[in-house]
Design a protein around this motif. Structure first.
Motif, short mmCIF file in Angstrom:
data_model
loop_
_atom_site.label_atom_id
_atom_site.label_comp_id
_atom_site.label_asym_id
_atom_site.label_seq_id
_atom_site.Cartn_x
_atom_site.Cartn_y
_atom_site.Cartn_z
N GLY A 112 0.86 -1.39 0.05
CA GLY A 112 0.05 0.14 0.14
C GLY A 112 0.67 1.27 0.09
O GLY A 112 0.28 2.29 -0.35
N ARG A 113 2.11 1.16 0.31
CA ARG A 113 2.90 2.42 0.43
C ARG A 113 4.36 1.89 -0.17
O ARG A 113 4.93 2.82 -0.93
CB ARG A 113 3.33 2.75 1.65
N TRP A 114 5.03 0.61 0.05
CA TRP A 114 6.35 0.40 -0.30
C TRP A 114 6.35 -0.87 -1.06
O TRP A 114 5.31 -1.79 -1.07
CB TRP A 114 7.20 -0.10 0.79
N LEU A 115 6.85 -0.70 -2.29
CA LEU A 115 7.21 -1.83 -3.44
C LEU A 115 8.53 -2.64 -2.74
O LEU A 115 9.74 -2.10 -3.00
CB LEU A 115 7.02 -1.60 -4.71
N THR A 116 8.51 -3.85 -2.30
CA THR A 116 9.69 -4.48 -2.16
C THR A 116 9.98 -5.71 -3.06
O THR A 116 9.21 -6.47 -3.18
CB THR A 116 9.61 -5.28 -0.57
N VAL A 131 4.01 5.08 -2.65
CA VAL A 131 3.07 6.23 -1.98
C VAL A 131 3.68 6.94 -0.95
O VAL A 131 4.10 5.97 0.09
CB VAL A 131 1.87 5.45 -1.75
N GLY A 132 3.78 8.05 -0.91
CA GLY A 132 4.30 8.77 0.18
C GLY A 132 3.35 8.80 1.37
O GLY A 132 2.17 8.51 1.39
N GLU A 133 4.10 8.98 2.61
CA GLU A 133 3.33 8.92 3.87
C GLU A 133 2.24 10.02 3.99
O GLU A 133 2.48 11.04 3.63
CB GLU A 133 4.37 9.06 5.03
N GLY A 134 0.85 9.66 4.37
CA GLY A 134 -0.02 10.47 4.06
C GLY A 134 -0.84 10.79 3.14
O GLY A 134 -1.73 11.82 2.81
N GLU A 135 -0.06 10.51 1.85
CA GLU A 135 -0.80 10.58 0.59
C GLU A 135 -1.93 9.86 0.35
O GLU A 135 -2.07 8.68 0.77
CB GLU A 135 0.28 10.29 -0.25
N SER A 136 -2.93 10.32 -0.66
CA SER A 136 -3.93 9.32 -0.88
C SER A 136 -3.59 9.05 -2.42
O SER A 136 -4.76 8.22 -2.93
CB SER A 136 -5.41 10.29 -1.22
#
Length: 250
Positions: A112-116, A131-136
């Protein structure tokens, strides 16, 4: 923002919509055109929570003539589909090149935020913030992220970028590919509109969805270099609990 590998882009083509109908449900309107299918996919996914399946990834290089086939498993979770929040993991076990098959474990996780990306044999772990922290921000939405995904959004947004056609299930398929479609499917053919030919990564996108459930079964794309990518989902189950840790980043 770094560009994602072809498997992530292609898989997301299938999973951005990932709708699920109950066995006794029927689409509100007959599906007899591409527009009708796009509208059904747009509205059918509210009840989906998880998806898991065996996965086959077949990559054919036009210039070199090589073919790489990977097999493994897929795990998908819709944390908040209404807000575009989705997480998935792909865990490959084997790689087949021609007649040679070898163990080549790879894992791709998007939380949902990081691609590993994890490659144990190479002792390699690469993590990218998508996806940056707090971004939609929704990386599965056309025009917003590195994954060019023409499904799972408004039908009119898709049609603004692609010419869509509903074609016969077996159109373009060879006998090998036909074996993977064990149920009746709709095939959706997408091609970039004439004003976008020099902007879109794909020359052609073909997506197969089960007529009984609207669940995604297969995707086939041809990119600008004429390389062909196919993803097949096998033994697919929806809305079943995922084992703990399947989509956790290492």
């Amino acid at each position: 923002m770094p560009r994602c590998r072809p498997i992530i882009a292609l898989l997301a083509l299938l999973l951005a919509a990932a709708p699920s109908l109950r066995a006794d449900d029927k689409p509100a309107k007959p599906i007899d055109t591409a527009n009708a299918l796009l509208l059904a996919l747009e509205h059918a996914g509210e009840d989906l929570t998880t998806l898991q399946a065996d996965i086959l990834y077949d990559r054919r290089f036009s210039l070199q003539g090589d073919r790489h086939v990977r097999e493994g498993a897929l795990y998908f979770r819709a944390d908040d589909a209404a807000q575009g929040k989705r997480a998935f993991a792909i865990r490959f076990d084997t790689l087949r090149i021609g007649d040679r098959q070898e163990d080549d474990p790879q894992t791709w996780i998007f939380d949902g935020r990081w691609l590993t990306e994890v490659r144990p044999a190479e002792k390699r772990l690469v993590r990218r913030e998508v996806v940056g922290e707090g971004e939609s921000f929704d990386p599965l939405r056309i025009g917003e992220g590195p994954m060019p995904i023409p499904i799972g959004q408004k039908a009119d947004e898709i049609l603004a970028r692609y010419d869509a056609t509903l074609v016969e299930q077996d159109d373009s398929l060879n006998d090998e590919a036909k074996r993977y479609l064990v149920e009746d499917c709709w095939q959706l053919l997408l091609r970039p509109r004439s004003d976008r030919l020099d902007k879109d990564e794909f020359r052609e996108i073909r997506l197969w969805y089960s007529k009984a459930t609207l669940l995604p079964r297969m995707a086939r794309t041809i990119n600008r270099a004429r390389d062909e990518y196919v993803v097949v989902l096998i033994n697919l189950n929806s809305n079943e609990p995922l084992a703990a840790g399947q989509i956790d980043n290492p």
